[in-house]
Motif scaffolding. Structure first.
Motif, PDB file in Angstrom:
ATOM      1  N   ALA A  84      10.593  27.094 -30.122  1.00  0.00           N
ATOM      2  CA  ALA A  84      10.803  28.372 -29.452  1.00  0.00           C
ATOM      3  C   ALA A  84       9.886  28.534 -28.256  1.00  0.00           C
ATOM      4  N   PHE A  85       8.635  28.098 -28.388  1.00  0.00           N
ATOM      5  CA  PHE A  85       7.684  28.201 -27.277  1.00  0.00           C
ATOM      6  C   PHE A  85       8.150  27.362 -26.088  1.00  0.00           C
ATOM      7  N   GLU A  90       8.170  28.150 -21.961  1.00  0.00           N
ATOM      8  CA  GLU A  90       8.053  27.124 -20.922  1.00  0.00           C
ATOM      9  C   GLU A  90       9.325  26.959 -20.106  1.00  0.00           C
ATOM     10  N   ARG A  91      10.461  27.409 -20.672  1.00  0.00           N
ATOM     11  CA  ARG A  91      11.760  27.337 -19.992  1.00  0.00           C
ATOM     12  C   ARG A  91      12.066  25.910 -19.499  1.00  0.00           C
ATOM     13  N   ILE A  92      12.085  24.962 -20.424  1.00  0.00           N
ATOM     14  CA  ILE A  92      12.383  23.580 -20.058  1.00  0.00           C
ATOM     15  C   ILE A  92      13.848  23.461 -19.656  1.00  0.00           C
ATOM     16  N   PRO A  93      14.204  22.471 -18.818  1.00  0.00           N
ATOM     17  CA  PRO A  93      15.600  22.307 -18.375  1.00  0.00           C
ATOM     18  C   PRO A  93      16.543  22.126 -19.564  1.00  0.00           C
ATOM     19  N   MET A  99      18.832  25.022 -27.430  1.00  0.00           N
ATOM     20  CA  MET A  99      18.799  26.140 -28.370  1.00  0.00           C
ATOM     21  C   MET A  99      20.059  26.167 -29.218  1.00  0.00           C
ATOM     22  N   ALA A 100      21.222  25.973 -28.576  1.00  0.00           N
ATOM     23  CA  ALA A 100      22.484  25.964 -29.313  1.00  0.00           C
ATOM     24  C   ALA A 100      22.523  24.817 -30.321  1.00  0.00           C
ATOM     25  N   ALA A 151      10.873  33.402 -33.946  1.00  0.00           N
ATOM     26  CA  ALA A 151       9.799  33.131 -33.001  1.00  0.00           C
ATOM     27  C   ALA A 151      10.274  33.351 -31.568  1.00  0.00           C
ATOM     28  N   ALA A 152      11.517  32.966 -31.283  1.00  0.00           N
ATOM     29  CA  ALA A 152      12.061  33.165 -29.932  1.00  0.00           C
ATOM     30  C   ALA A 152      12.177  34.648 -29.609  1.00  0.00           C
TER      31      ALA A 152
END
Length: 267
Positions: A84-85, A90-93, A99-100, A151-152
């Motif tokens: 989740a972090f 961090e918003r990784i590509p 996530m899906a 957590a998200a």
């Protein structure tokens, strides 16, 4: 009109709570039955059946279930929080796709997952993993989406300005994670860990395919006992399990879990 809506709301809520609670009350009543047959006599009851809780046939499965649930909660809690972090903070590509994929186990019936895991282990020649290793792995797969989602949600409500302020003041990445981020998302993480523990402790559909003789979890032991007899001892076991789960929930709530997460903040 407002009064009618309020009355309708409370009436519907009462019916829903009754629908949920009445089966539990039946189990409680059966556990204090005065005879070996399951009967309901409110004026006549006994606690003698709770003495059967300390028999080996119930103690050993209970300890095994607790052991598996603790391991699953710890591992899925760590992995789910890290995932989740990375995806939210961090918003990784490709975060939405990842996530899906990580949440995809929620869309597959547990029985299908159980059969798939057994077939997979058989195909690759790892039948010896059946039992504790397979149970723990399967329960982690089942619980991980719940931890990650909780957590998200906590990270989505996290004020990133606090992280930036800590960075400006000279805090290292590790210090910011330990002393800023984790304390503020603790309610979400503990909520997810609690769900993971309960899901693992009470699981039947996955466990029934993966247990080995001598490694039977408590829910499977209850199902096996139910095939041959329905007695107050089994009802007492279920009541004790409910009380144990309630104690676990209250313990995590005390640490800062559910209520804070519901309000979108931390304690």
């Amino acid at each position: 009109m407002t009064k009618v809506i309020a009355i309708s709301f409370w009436a519907a809520l009462t019916l829903i709570l009754a629908f949920i609670a009445l089966p539990l009350l039946v189990v409680v009543a059966a556990s204090v039955s005065p005879t070996s047959a399951v009967t309901f006599r409110p004026w006549e009851w006994t606690l003698v059946w709770y003495g059967g809780l300390f028999e080996e046939r119930w103690v050993q499965p209970f300890l095994l279930s607790v052991q598996i649930a603790v391991i699953v909660a710890a591992i899925s809690g760590a992995l789910g929080t890290l995932a989740a972090f990375a995806l939210v903070h961090e918003r990784i590509p490709g975060s939405s796709v990842i996530m899906a994929a990580l949440l995809s186990p929620l869309s597959v019936p547990q029985i299908v997952k159980g059969v798939a895991i057994v077939l997979f282990l058989s195909i690759i020649g790892l039948q010896n993993m059946l039992g504790m290793p397979a149970l723990i792995t399967a329960h982690i797969v089942l619980a991980l989406p719940f931890v990650m989602r909780m957590a998200a949600g906590a990270l989505a409500n996290f004020d990133e300005n606090l992280d930036r302020a800590a960075q400006i003041l000279g805090a290292s990445r590790r210090q910011r994670m330990l002393y800023v981020v984790l304390p503020l998302i603790k309610p979400g993480v503990l909520s997810g860990v609690t769900f993971a523990f309960i899901i693992s402790f009470n699981n039947i559909p996955l466990s029934v395919f993966l247990v080995r003789p001598g490694d039977t979890t408590l829910p499977i032991a209850v199902i096996n006992h139910l095939e041959y007899s329905l007695d107050p001892v089994m009802a007492a076991v279920n009541v004790a399990s409910m009380i144990f789960v309630l104690i676990v929930i209250l313990a995590f709530e005390k640490l800062g879990g559910f209520s804070a997460q519901l309000h979108g903040g931390s304690k």
